[in-house]
Write a protein that holds these residues in place. Sequence first.
Motif, PDB file in Angstrom:
ATOM      1  N   LEU A   1       0.757  -1.270  -0.183  1.00 52.88           N
ATOM      2  CA  LEU A   1      -0.078   0.054   0.097  1.00 52.88           C
ATOM      3  C   LEU A   1       0.816   1.184  -0.065  1.00 52.88           C
ATOM      4  CD1 LEU A   1      -3.019  -0.856   2.337  1.00 52.88           C
ATOM      5  CD2 LEU A   1      -2.770  -1.366   0.039  1.00 52.88           C
ATOM      6  N   LYS A   2       1.977   1.336   0.752  1.00 52.24           N
ATOM      7  CA  LYS A   2       2.912   2.316   0.643  1.00 52.24           C
ATOM      8  C   LYS A   2       3.408   2.577  -0.687  1.00 52.24           C
ATOM      9  CE  LYS A   2       6.932   4.207   3.013  1.00 52.24           C
ATOM     10  NZ  LYS A   2       7.809   4.153   4.161  1.00 52.24           N
ATOM     11  N   ARG A   3       3.760   1.482  -1.383  1.00 57.70           N
ATOM     12  CA  ARG A   3       4.236   1.741  -2.794  1.00 57.70           C
ATOM     13  C   ARG A   3       3.305   2.285  -3.680  1.00 57.70           C
ATOM     14  NH1 ARG A   3       6.554  -3.351  -6.425  1.00 57.70           N
ATOM     15  NH2 ARG A   3       6.459  -2.530  -8.299  1.00 57.70           N
ATOM     16  N   LEU A   4       1.842   1.653  -3.626  1.00 54.20           N
ATOM     17  CA  LEU A   4       0.994   2.383  -4.554  1.00 54.20           C
ATOM     18  C   LEU A   4       0.536   3.714  -4.126  1.00 54.20           C
ATOM     19  CD1 LEU A   4      -1.413  -1.023  -4.262  1.00 54.20           C
ATOM     20  CD2 LEU A   4      -0.402   0.117  -6.344  1.00 54.20           C
ATOM     21  N   GLU A   5       0.753   4.120  -2.917  1.00 54.43           N
ATOM     22  CA  GLU A   5       0.471   5.541  -2.458  1.00 54.43           C
ATOM     23  C   GLU A   5       1.462   6.423  -3.090  1.00 54.43           C
ATOM     24  OE1 GLU A   5      -0.043   8.460   1.300  1.00 54.43           O
ATOM     25  OE2 GLU A   5       0.751   6.341   1.698  1.00 54.43           O
ATOM     26  N   GLY A   6       2.603   5.834  -3.061  1.00 56.72           N
ATOM     27  CA  GLY A   6       3.859   6.588  -3.746  1.00 56.72           C
ATOM     28  C   GLY A   6       3.712   6.753  -5.122  1.00 56.72           C
ATOM     29  N   GLU A   7       3.120   5.723  -5.955  1.00 58.33           N
ATOM     30  CA  GLU A   7       2.850   5.821  -7.447  1.00 58.33           C
ATOM     31  C   GLU A   7       1.770   6.622  -7.470  1.00 58.33           C
ATOM     32  OE1 GLU A   7       3.341   1.917  -8.437  1.00 58.33           O
ATOM     33  OE2 GLU A   7       5.217   1.692  -8.092  1.00 58.33           O
ATOM     34  N   GLY A   8       0.723   7.092  -6.648  1.00 58.06           N
ATOM     35  CA  GLY A   8      -0.322   7.914  -7.085  1.00 58.06           C
ATOM     36  C   GLY A   8      -1.745   7.209  -7.263  1.00 58.06           C
ATOM     37  N   PHE A   9      -1.630   5.914  -6.771  1.00 57.67           N
ATOM     38  CA  PHE A   9      -2.888   4.973  -6.943  1.00 57.67           C
ATOM     39  C   PHE A   9      -3.740   5.202  -5.845  1.00 57.67           C
ATOM     40  CE2 PHE A   9      -0.082   3.176  -9.990  1.00 57.67           C
ATOM     41  CZ  PHE A   9      -0.751   3.082 -11.182  1.00 57.67           C
ATOM     42  N   LEU A  10      -3.073   5.315  -4.290  1.00 60.49           N
ATOM     43  CA  LEU A  10      -3.972   5.491  -3.233  1.00 60.49           C
ATOM     44  C   LEU A  10      -3.302   6.828  -2.725  1.00 60.49           C
ATOM     45  CD1 LEU A  10      -3.113   2.225  -1.664  1.00 60.49           C
ATOM     46  CD2 LEU A  10      -5.120   2.909  -2.835  1.00 60.49           C
ATOM     47  N   CYS A  11      -4.318   7.505  -1.853  1.00 65.98           N
ATOM     48  CA  CYS A  11      -4.153   8.712  -1.142  1.00 65.98           C
ATOM     49  C   CYS A  11      -4.655   8.607   0.037  1.00 65.98           C
ATOM     50  CB  CYS A  11      -4.686   9.914  -2.006  1.00 65.98           C
ATOM     51  SG  CYS A  11      -6.666   9.767  -2.037  1.00 65.98           S
ATOM     52  N   PRO A  12      -4.203   9.607   1.121  1.00 67.69           N
ATOM     53  CA  PRO A  12      -4.667   9.314   2.371  1.00 67.69           C
ATOM     54  C   PRO A  12      -5.963   9.768   2.677  1.00 67.69           C
ATOM     55  CG  PRO A  12      -2.483  11.242   1.983  1.00 67.69           C
ATOM     56  CD  PRO A  12      -3.050  10.750   0.906  1.00 67.69           C
ATOM     57  N   ALA A  13      -6.460   8.820   3.772  1.00 69.48           N
ATOM     58  CA  ALA A  13      -7.991   9.166   4.048  1.00 69.48           C
ATOM     59  C   ALA A  13      -8.109   9.346   5.541  1.00 69.48           C
ATOM     60  CB  ALA A  13      -8.760   8.035   3.530  1.00 69.48           C
ATOM     61  N   GLY A  14      -7.778  10.655   5.759  1.00 72.68           N
ATOM     62  CA  GLY A  14      -8.043  10.842   7.235  1.00 72.68           C
ATOM     63  C   GLY A  14      -6.786  10.252   8.039  1.00 72.68           C
ATOM     64  N   ARG A  15      -7.095  10.069   9.313  1.00 73.88           N
ATOM     65  CA  ARG A  15      -5.986   9.816  10.263  1.00 73.88           C
ATOM     66  C   ARG A  15      -5.586   8.377  10.069  1.00 73.88           C
ATOM     67  NH1 ARG A  15      -7.665  12.049  16.226  1.00 73.88           N
ATOM     68  NH2 ARG A  15      -7.465  14.144  15.705  1.00 73.88           N
ATOM     69  N   ARG A  16      -6.508   7.380   9.567  1.00 74.24           N
ATOM     70  CA  ARG A  16      -6.244   6.269   9.446  1.00 74.24           C
ATOM     71  C   ARG A  16      -6.546   5.669   7.878  1.00 74.24           C
ATOM     72  NH1 ARG A  16      -8.340   2.174  13.770  1.00 74.24           N
ATOM     73  NH2 ARG A  16      -6.975   0.635  12.518  1.00 74.24           N
TER      74      ARG A  16
END
Length: 220
Positions: A53-68
């Motif tokens: 998930l961290k990798r996918l966030e770095g590549e722009g497929f996921l983004c933060p959703a609040g605190r958790r």
Amino acid sequence: MQRIDVPKPLPELVYHAVLNAICEGTLRPGERVTQEGMAARLDVSRLPVGQALKRLEGEGFLCPAGRRGLRVAPLTRELVRELYGLRAGIDLVAAGEAARRCDAHFRREGQRILEDGRSALAARDVPLLISADEEFHWLIYETAANARILEVMATQWHHTRRVMLHVIDDVANQEPIWDQHERIYRAIAAGDAAAAERLAREHADEASGWLQQAAERLSA
């Protein structure tokens, strides 16, 4: 001596499972994704899920959703503009290089892909149409034989898959795109690098325009 097959590391397998779910629409734009929930769905421990998930966030497929947790990144007009701005430059270079390196394999495979695309249009088969579009552009990238282009597009094409899946819900506006594909193919097959570059850039710019409009309607 037989080749030894080494299985992929678990974080890599999880990464591809989640990435495909995002690109194929199983995980929709805006949908919440948690480490615990994904571990349960995939029946694996939390550690490889967290890495993926961290990798996918770095590549722009996921983004933060609040605190958790995270959520699947939305499909926005800005995303499409940036993606196709990048593609316009890469596709121009790739088409020119492909024209300089064109061979019998490109001519044969290009003709087959064009026929597949036309068949998908006639059948109104959107998944097949998207698959043929991907094949067409990857044939050009591979013919260009530029390792850096292949490296960049290996990640960026997944963003293209996402955009196309969510905005192409029918084939009404796809016939002109396949007319453009055919013109690009003929320029490359003829070895006309200048024409191939111009047509590839025009194709990316035009696709960017209508895809931005479609993304804006989707997010409204």
